[in-house]
Motif scaffolding. Structure first.
Motif, mmCIF file in Angstrom:
data_model
loop_
_atom_site.group_PDB
_atom_site.id
_atom_site.type_symbol
_atom_site.label_atom_id
_atom_site.label_comp_id
_atom_site.label_asym_id
_atom_site.label_seq_id
_atom_site.Cartn_x
_atom_site.Cartn_y
_atom_site.Cartn_z
ATOM 1 N N GLN A 49 0.825 -1.202 0.000
ATOM 2 C CA GLN A 49 0.000 0.000 0.000
ATOM 3 C C GLN A 49 0.863 1.258 0.000
ATOM 4 O O GLN A 49 0.540 2.229 -0.683
ATOM 5 N N ALA A 50 1.952 1.253 0.744
ATOM 6 C CA ALA A 50 2.850 2.408 0.789
ATOM 7 C C ALA A 50 3.474 2.672 -0.577
ATOM 8 O O ALA A 50 3.749 3.829 -0.933
ATOM 9 N N ASP A 51 3.678 1.600 -1.357
ATOM 10 C CA ASP A 51 4.257 1.738 -2.692
ATOM 11 C C ASP A 51 3.188 1.922 -3.767
ATOM 12 O O ASP A 51 3.502 1.951 -4.959
ATOM 13 N N GLY A 52 1.917 1.993 -3.364
ATOM 14 C CA GLY A 52 0.836 2.173 -4.320
ATOM 15 C C GLY A 52 0.531 0.937 -5.143
ATOM 16 O O GLY A 52 -0.074 1.030 -6.213
ATOM 17 N N GLU A 53 0.953 -0.221 -4.661
ATOM 18 C CA GLU A 53 0.737 -1.478 -5.376
ATOM 19 C C GLU A 53 -0.570 -2.125 -4.911
ATOM 20 O O GLU A 53 -0.964 -1.970 -3.755
ATOM 21 N N PRO A 54 -1.227 -2.873 -5.786
ATOM 22 C CA PRO A 54 -2.450 -3.557 -5.374
ATOM 23 C C PRO A 54 -2.136 -4.747 -4.465
ATOM 24 O O PRO A 54 -1.062 -5.347 -4.563
ATOM 25 N N VAL A 55 -3.069 -5.073 -3.604
ATOM 26 C CA VAL A 55 -2.931 -6.236 -2.727
ATOM 27 C C VAL A 55 -3.461 -7.447 -3.492
ATOM 28 O O VAL A 55 -4.614 -7.452 -3.923
ATOM 29 N N PRO A 56 -2.631 -8.464 -3.695
ATOM 30 C CA PRO A 56 -3.080 -9.652 -4.429
ATOM 31 C C PRO A 56 -4.240 -10.349 -3.728
ATOM 32 O O PRO A 56 -4.390 -10.266 -2.510
ATOM 33 N N THR A 57 -5.042 -11.034 -4.510
ATOM 34 C CA THR A 57 -6.117 -11.848 -3.969
ATOM 35 C C THR A 57 -5.876 -13.289 -4.388
ATOM 36 O O THR A 57 -5.016 -13.562 -5.224
ATOM 37 N N GLU A 58 -6.646 -14.183 -3.833
ATOM 38 C CA GLU A 58 -6.528 -15.591 -4.202
ATOM 39 C C GLU A 58 -7.476 -15.941 -5.344
ATOM 40 O O GLU A 58 -7.556 -17.089 -5.753
ATOM 41 N N GLU A 59 -8.169 -14.938 -5.860
ATOM 42 C CA GLU A 59 -9.082 -15.163 -6.980
ATOM 43 C C GLU A 59 -8.314 -15.759 -8.158
ATOM 44 O O GLU A 59 -7.264 -15.261 -8.550
ATOM 45 N N GLY A 60 -8.826 -16.832 -8.696
ATOM 46 C CA GLY A 60 -8.182 -17.490 -9.830
ATOM 47 C C GLY A 60 -7.141 -18.520 -9.440
ATOM 48 O O GLY A 60 -6.684 -19.299 -10.269
ATOM 49 N N MET A 61 -6.737 -18.539 -8.157
ATOM 50 C CA MET A 61 -5.771 -19.538 -7.716
ATOM 51 C C MET A 61 -6.481 -20.884 -7.596
ATOM 52 O O MET A 61 -7.615 -20.956 -7.125
ATOM 53 N N VAL A 62 -5.810 -21.921 -8.018
ATOM 54 C CA VAL A 62 -6.378 -23.264 -7.943
ATOM 55 C C VAL A 62 -5.444 -24.128 -7.099
ATOM 56 O O VAL A 62 -4.245 -24.171 -7.339
ATOM 57 N N GLU A 63 -6.018 -24.799 -6.132
ATOM 58 C CA GLU A 63 -5.232 -25.689 -5.281
ATOM 59 C C GLU A 63 -5.413 -27.110 -5.790
ATOM 60 O O GLU A 63 -6.536 -27.548 -6.040
ATOM 61 N N ALA A 64 -4.313 -27.808 -5.968
ATOM 62 C CA ALA A 64 -4.371 -29.183 -6.454
ATOM 63 C C ALA A 64 -3.159 -29.948 -5.943
ATOM 64 O O ALA A 64 -2.126 -29.361 -5.647
ATOM 65 N N LEU A 65 -3.303 -31.244 -5.841
ATOM 66 C CA LEU A 65 -2.178 -32.128 -5.529
ATOM 67 C C LEU A 65 -1.753 -32.801 -6.816
ATOM 68 O O LEU A 65 -2.597 -33.255 -7.596
ATOM 69 N N VAL A 66 -0.472 -32.865 -7.058
ATOM 70 C CA VAL A 66 0.066 -33.484 -8.257
ATOM 71 C C VAL A 66 0.917 -34.662 -7.839
ATOM 72 O O VAL A 66 1.807 -34.533 -6.993
ATOM 73 N N GLU A 67 0.650 -35.806 -8.425
ATOM 74 C CA GLU A 67 1.385 -37.028 -8.088
ATOM 75 C C GLU A 67 2.484 -37.252 -9.123
ATOM 76 O O GLU A 67 2.234 -37.154 -10.333
ATOM 77 N N VAL A 68 3.692 -37.544 -8.658
ATOM 78 C CA VAL A 68 4.812 -37.844 -9.565
ATOM 79 C C VAL A 68 5.508 -39.110 -9.094
ATOM 80 O O VAL A 68 5.526 -39.440 -7.913
ATOM 81 N N ALA A 69 6.066 -39.828 -10.028
ATOM 82 C CA ALA A 69 6.817 -41.047 -9.694
ATOM 83 C C ALA A 69 8.229 -40.653 -9.290
ATOM 84 O O ALA A 69 8.866 -39.833 -9.931
ATOM 85 N N VAL A 70 8.691 -41.216 -8.198
ATOM 86 C CA VAL A 70 10.068 -40.930 -7.741
ATOM 87 C C VAL A 70 10.812 -42.217 -7.493
ATOM 88 O O VAL A 70 10.265 -43.237 -7.232
#
Length: 74
Positions: free
Chosen positions: A53-74
């Motif tokens: 806010q002091a730098d005049g920048e917008p505060v990010p939101t979580e809008e559009g963020m998608v939470e997912a678990l990704v499985e990989v072989a190790v």
């Protein structure tokens, strides 16, 4: 105004917890206990937003963020 942010808490190998905020890149904190780490990240989020806010920048939101678990072989 009250905002909510998703946080991720990870236990440290040497004890304590590290907490990050996916919507706020670089916003990270630690604590000896989970509750201390969460209190510390709350303060870190507040300071992060104040800085934006002091730098005049917008505060990010979580809008559009998608939470997912990704499985990989190790």
């Amino acid at each position: 105004m009250t905002r909510r942010f998703r946080v991720i808490s990870d236990p440290n190998e040497l004890g304590g917890y590290t907490v990050t905020v996916p919507a706020l890149p670089g916003c990270i904190s630690e604590g000896d206990t989970k509750s201390e780490a969460l209190a510390n990240i709350q303060e870190a989020i507040e300071l992060y937003i104040e800085s934006l806010q002091a730098d005049g920048e917008p505060v990010p939101t979580e809008e559009g963020m998608v939470e997912a678990l990704v499985e990989v072989a190790v």
